[in-house]
Structures are given as structure tokens and as C-alpha cells.
Design an enzyme around this catalytic site. Structure first.
Site, short mmCIF file in Angstrom:
data_model
loop_
_atom_site.label_atom_id
_atom_site.label_comp_id
_atom_site.label_asym_id
_atom_site.label_seq_id
_atom_site.Cartn_x
_atom_site.Cartn_y
_atom_site.Cartn_z
N GLY A 106 0.77 -1.20 0.01
CA GLY A 106 0.06 0.02 -0.12
C GLY A 106 0.88 1.09 -0.09
N ARG A 134 1.39 -5.02 -5.77
CA ARG A 134 1.60 -6.48 -5.02
C ARG A 134 1.90 -7.56 -6.10
NH1 ARG A 134 -2.63 -3.65 -1.77
NH2 ARG A 134 -1.48 -3.25 0.35
N ASP A 174 4.94 -4.69 6.24
CA ASP A 174 5.54 -6.13 6.86
C ASP A 174 5.58 -6.99 5.81
OD1 ASP A 174 2.82 -6.36 6.85
OD2 ASP A 174 2.96 -7.01 9.01
N THR A 190 3.80 2.92 5.67
CA THR A 190 2.27 2.59 5.83
C THR A 190 1.71 3.54 6.57
OG1 THR A 190 0.84 0.87 6.67
CG2 THR A 190 3.10 0.76 7.50
N ASP A 196 -0.61 2.92 8.51
CA ASP A 196 -1.33 2.06 9.72
C ASP A 196 -0.59 2.32 11.09
OD1 ASP A 196 -3.16 1.47 7.81
OD2 ASP A 196 -2.11 -0.31 7.00
N ASP A 233 1.71 -0.23 11.67
CA ASP A 233 1.64 -1.28 12.37
C ASP A 233 2.69 -2.23 12.57
OD1 ASP A 233 1.40 -1.73 9.84
OD2 ASP A 233 -0.46 -3.07 9.82
N ARG A 263 -5.72 -1.07 8.94
CA ARG A 263 -5.75 -2.76 8.79
C ARG A 263 -6.08 -3.36 10.03
NH1 ARG A 263 -1.20 -5.22 5.19
NH2 ARG A 263 0.20 -4.40 6.79
P1 ADP Z 1 2.58 -4.57 2.59
O1 ADP Z 1 4.11 -4.30 2.24
O2 ADP Z 1 1.93 -3.14 2.71
O3 ADP Z 1 2.35 -5.20 4.03
P2 ADP Z 1 1.69 -6.83 1.09
O4 ADP Z 1 1.39 -7.63 2.36
O5 ADP Z 1 0.69 -6.93 -0.09
O6 ADP Z 1 1.72 -5.18 1.48
O7 ADP Z 1 3.32 -7.01 0.63
C1 ADP Z 1 3.52 -6.55 -0.72
C2 ADP Z 1 4.52 -7.48 -1.44
O8 ADP Z 1 5.41 -7.93 -0.86
C3 ADP Z 1 3.59 -8.67 -1.76
O9 ADP Z 1 2.78 -8.67 -3.06
C4 ADP Z 1 4.67 -9.74 -2.35
O10 ADP Z 1 5.25 -9.42 -3.56
C5 ADP Z 1 5.64 -9.20 -1.25
N1 ADP Z 1 5.62 -10.38 -0.10
C6 ADP Z 1 4.73 -10.27 0.84
N2 ADP Z 1 4.85 -11.46 1.68
C7 ADP Z 1 5.75 -11.95 1.00
C8 ADP Z 1 6.62 -13.21 1.62
N3 ADP Z 1 6.09 -14.15 2.59
N4 ADP Z 1 7.74 -13.73 0.91
C9 ADP Z 1 8.11 -12.88 -0.11
N5 ADP Z 1 7.55 -11.68 -0.79
C10 ADP Z 1 6.44 -11.34 0.13
#
Ligand code: ADP
Length: 325
Positions: free
Chosen positions: A16, A77, A108, A130, A132, A134, A176
Site C-alpha cells: 500500500g 503487490r 511488513d 504505511t 497504519d 502497524d 488494517r
Molecule cells: P505491505 O508491504 O503493505 O504489507 P503486502 O503484504 O501486500 O503489503 O506485501 C507486498 C508485497 O511483498 C507482496 O505483494 C509480495 O510481492 C511481497 N511479499 C509479501 N509477503 C511475502 C513473503 N512471505 N515472501 C516474499 N515476498 C512477500
């Protein structure tokens, strides 16, 4: 800063978006250039890394962005990046471009990607971006202050009309799974009740009875702040109207909270964090998160940080409840 071996780095924004990401990109590019590094701006998060979609960025490519919300690199994502195929594609790009390290700005989820890439031999430094707030190891995440201020301004506007019409506004805010935005904005906006996922609530006791009590002391208009993790604001507004007789309206603030020009705090924190990330990479240090605690910038191991839980300040909730009567 001393530049040991690292000559070429990339920077990407993932997950995000958040106001202040551009200020962080600017800091990374400028600090990298200052050390004589080649800096690539990688488009659309990990997608750009897998698809070799990136541009070299110089000092002037990041002019006039410190004041802009969103992210000029765009964010995305990608499920593919979580797979071995995606990781291999990213490593191929790094080899082709000679990328020795990457700065990842995101939440995260993005940190997990940065950890995986580091473990595959490309040192990454992750910055918390972010709204949030969080993330376990950080008191503060880039974008949080801007989002809080946006919520406050929006709720102030809503409050004007509740005042004119003797109404109750039930406002859903983002965050979130966390209640930071709701709790802090709730205090700043003088909300009568604040519902957050960290604290169990009883709707009758914590909303209806609080309203009735304040009605007795002469209050005729109300703001209730509800975290998105709880939701259900339409139903809540109906129930409040039925049980208190106060005309009630629900508002979901939505993505207005994610945009806008970053506040001073977000620009300052993002600039410091971006600078620190390049400093670490220049020393060959990866698999780190640059975070803030007690107003100080520090760095910690990504895997360790991912095990830490973030938690809202319960004393702050008590303050809110004691004074919003
Ligand atoms: P945020 O970074 O805001 O928490 P997401 O959880 O959607 O957002 O994660 C963003 C991107 O990070 C995902 O679309 C993916 O490409 C990568 N990602 C998330 N989790 C993992 C993971 N366990 N291993 C590798 N890449 C990950």
C-alpha cells in the site's frame, strides 16, 4: 559515509502506498549519488525487479517530489515474487543490471520479500512505509502522521455538520488490523467513543450508554470513530438512531486517508530513513529494517523485527475515555 564495495543499488516501493514514500525515494537517490553509486528507480514494486523495469535516477530526477503524496515509482503487490520462479527472475535482473543492494519501502509484507531477497544474496534494507503504523519494531511508520492529520481534517468537517443538525457521525477509519489511526484520531477529534480491534467492546456500554450519559450533561451532537478492522458503521448508525433518538449517519473515509502532501514529520522521518538505508548498504550491510524508536533512527534485523508485535498504548485509550464525556 564510506562506500566499500557497493556501486549499484535499486529502490522500490511495494504494498500500500503512503505519503512520504517520495521523500524517502528522493533521500535514497540523493544519498546514493553523493556516494558515487548508480541508483535505479524500480517500477511497480517487486514486479519491476522481476521484469527488469527500472530507470537510472540522478539528482534532478527526484526534484519536486518531496511534497508529493503517492509514489513516483508506483507500487504493486505481486504473488509471483513469493515463488522461486519470481525470486529467480529478480536475481537475474540484479545480475544483468549489476545491482548489489536494494532499498524496499513498504509494509511488513514487503519486508518479507526484502528478507527473502537478502537471503538469496542481494542485501536489502527495508523502510517502514504505511499509514497504519502497524510494524512491530517501529514506533513510527512513514505516512502515519499525514494520514492522522487527514482524518482529523475530514472528521472536523463532518463534525461541523453534526453540530448544525444535532446528529451523530459514525466514521470508519483505516488501520488494517491495528487501531493506531482510530485511537489517535479519535482523541484528536474528541470522539465520544472509539472502537478498535485491540480492545474488546460492548456496544451498549461503550457507545449507547456513553452517548446517553453525555446527552444528560447537554451534549447534542456526537462523533464515534470505528477502526476498519471492526467495520459495520452503517448498522451501528441505525442502532444508535433507534436507541438514542439521535439522527445518525455513517461515513467510510476510505482512500482519502492514503493520499495528500506529506506532513513535516513524514518528510523528515522519510528523509532520515532513506539516508540511513544507503549508509547501511554502502557498508555492505543488508537484511535490516531502518526504524524509529523514541524519536531516534536505528536499524534491526528483518527476521527479528517480523516476530515483534505492535501494540497500541492502552493508557492512551483510558485518556480518551476519561475526557470524551
Ligand atoms: P505491505 O508491504 O503493505 O504489507 P503486502 O503484504 O501486500 O503489503 O506485501 C507486498 C508485497 O511483498 C507482496 O505483494 C509480495 O510481492 C511481497 N511479499 C509479501 N509477503 C511475502 C513473503 N512471505 N515472501 C516474499 N515476498 C512477500
Amino acid at each position: 559515509m564510506e562506500n566499500n564495495a557497493m556501486k549499484t543499488i535499486g529502490v522500490l516501493t511495494s504494498g500500500g502506498d503512503a505519503p512520504g514514500m517520495n521523500a524517502a525515494i528522493r533521500a535514497v537517490v540523493r544519498a546514493g549519488c553523493e556516494l558515487g553509486m548508480t541508483v535505479y528507480g524500480i517500477n511497480r514494486g517487486y514486479n519491476g525487479l522481476m521484469e527488469n523495469d527500472m530507470v537510472k535516477m540522478g539528482l534532478r530526477d527526484v526534484s519536486d517530489i518531496i511534497n508529493r503524496g503517492g509514489t513516483i515509482l508506483r507500487s504493486a503487490r505481486s504473488d509471483r515474487f513469493k515463488t522461486e520462479d519470481g525470486m529467480q527472475a529478480a536475481l537475474r535482473t540484479c545480475r544483468e543490471r549489476g545491482i548489489d543492494g536494494v532499498v524496499v519501502i513498504g509494509g511488513d509484507g514487503s519486508f518479507r520479500g526484502a528478507r527473502d531477497l537478502s537471503l538469496h544474496g542481494i542485501p536489502c534494507v527495508a523502510l517502514p512505509g504505511t499509514i497504519d503504523n502497524d510494524i512491530g519494531c517501529c514506533d513510527y511508520t512513514i505516512g502515519y502522521d499525514t494520514a492522522l492529520n487527514t482524518i482529523m481534517q475530514m472528521v472536523d468537517r463532518i463534525r461541523d455538520t453534526t453540530e448544525s443538525h444535532d446528529r451523530c457521525a459514525v466514521v470508519e477509519v483505516m488501520g488494517r488490523g491495528a487501531g493506531y489511526l482510530a485511537l489517535n484520531a479519535g482523541i484528536a477529534c474528541g470522539a465520544t467513543s472509539i472502537l478498535i480491534p485491540e480492545i474488546e467492546y460492548d456496544f451498549d456500554r461503550d457507545v449507547i450508554q456513553r452517548m446517553v450519559r453525555t446527552q444528560r450533561s447537554g451534549k447534542v451532537h456526537f462523533v464515534i470513530i470505528v477502526s476498519e478492522a471492526i467495520g459495520g458503521v452503517e448498522e451501528m448508525a441505525k442502532r444508535i438512531q433507534k436507541e438514542t433518538g439521535v439522527e445518525s449517519r455513517a461515513t467510510i473515509l476510505g482512500h482519502v486517508q492514503r493520499g495528500g502532501s506529506p506532513t513535516v514529520k513524514d518528510r523528515l522521518v522519510a528523509s532520515q530513513m532513506g539516508h540511513k538505508a544507503v549508509e547501511l548498504l554502502s557498508q555492505g550491510i543488508g537484511n535490516r529494517i531502518v526504524a524509529m524508536q523514541n524519536e531516534k533512527i536505528y536499524d534491526c534485523d528483518i527476521s527479528e523485527a517480523l516476530t515483534m508485535k505492535s501494540s497500541v498504548d492502552l493508557d492512551l485509550y483510558k485518556v480518551a475515555m476519561d475526557i470524551s464525556i
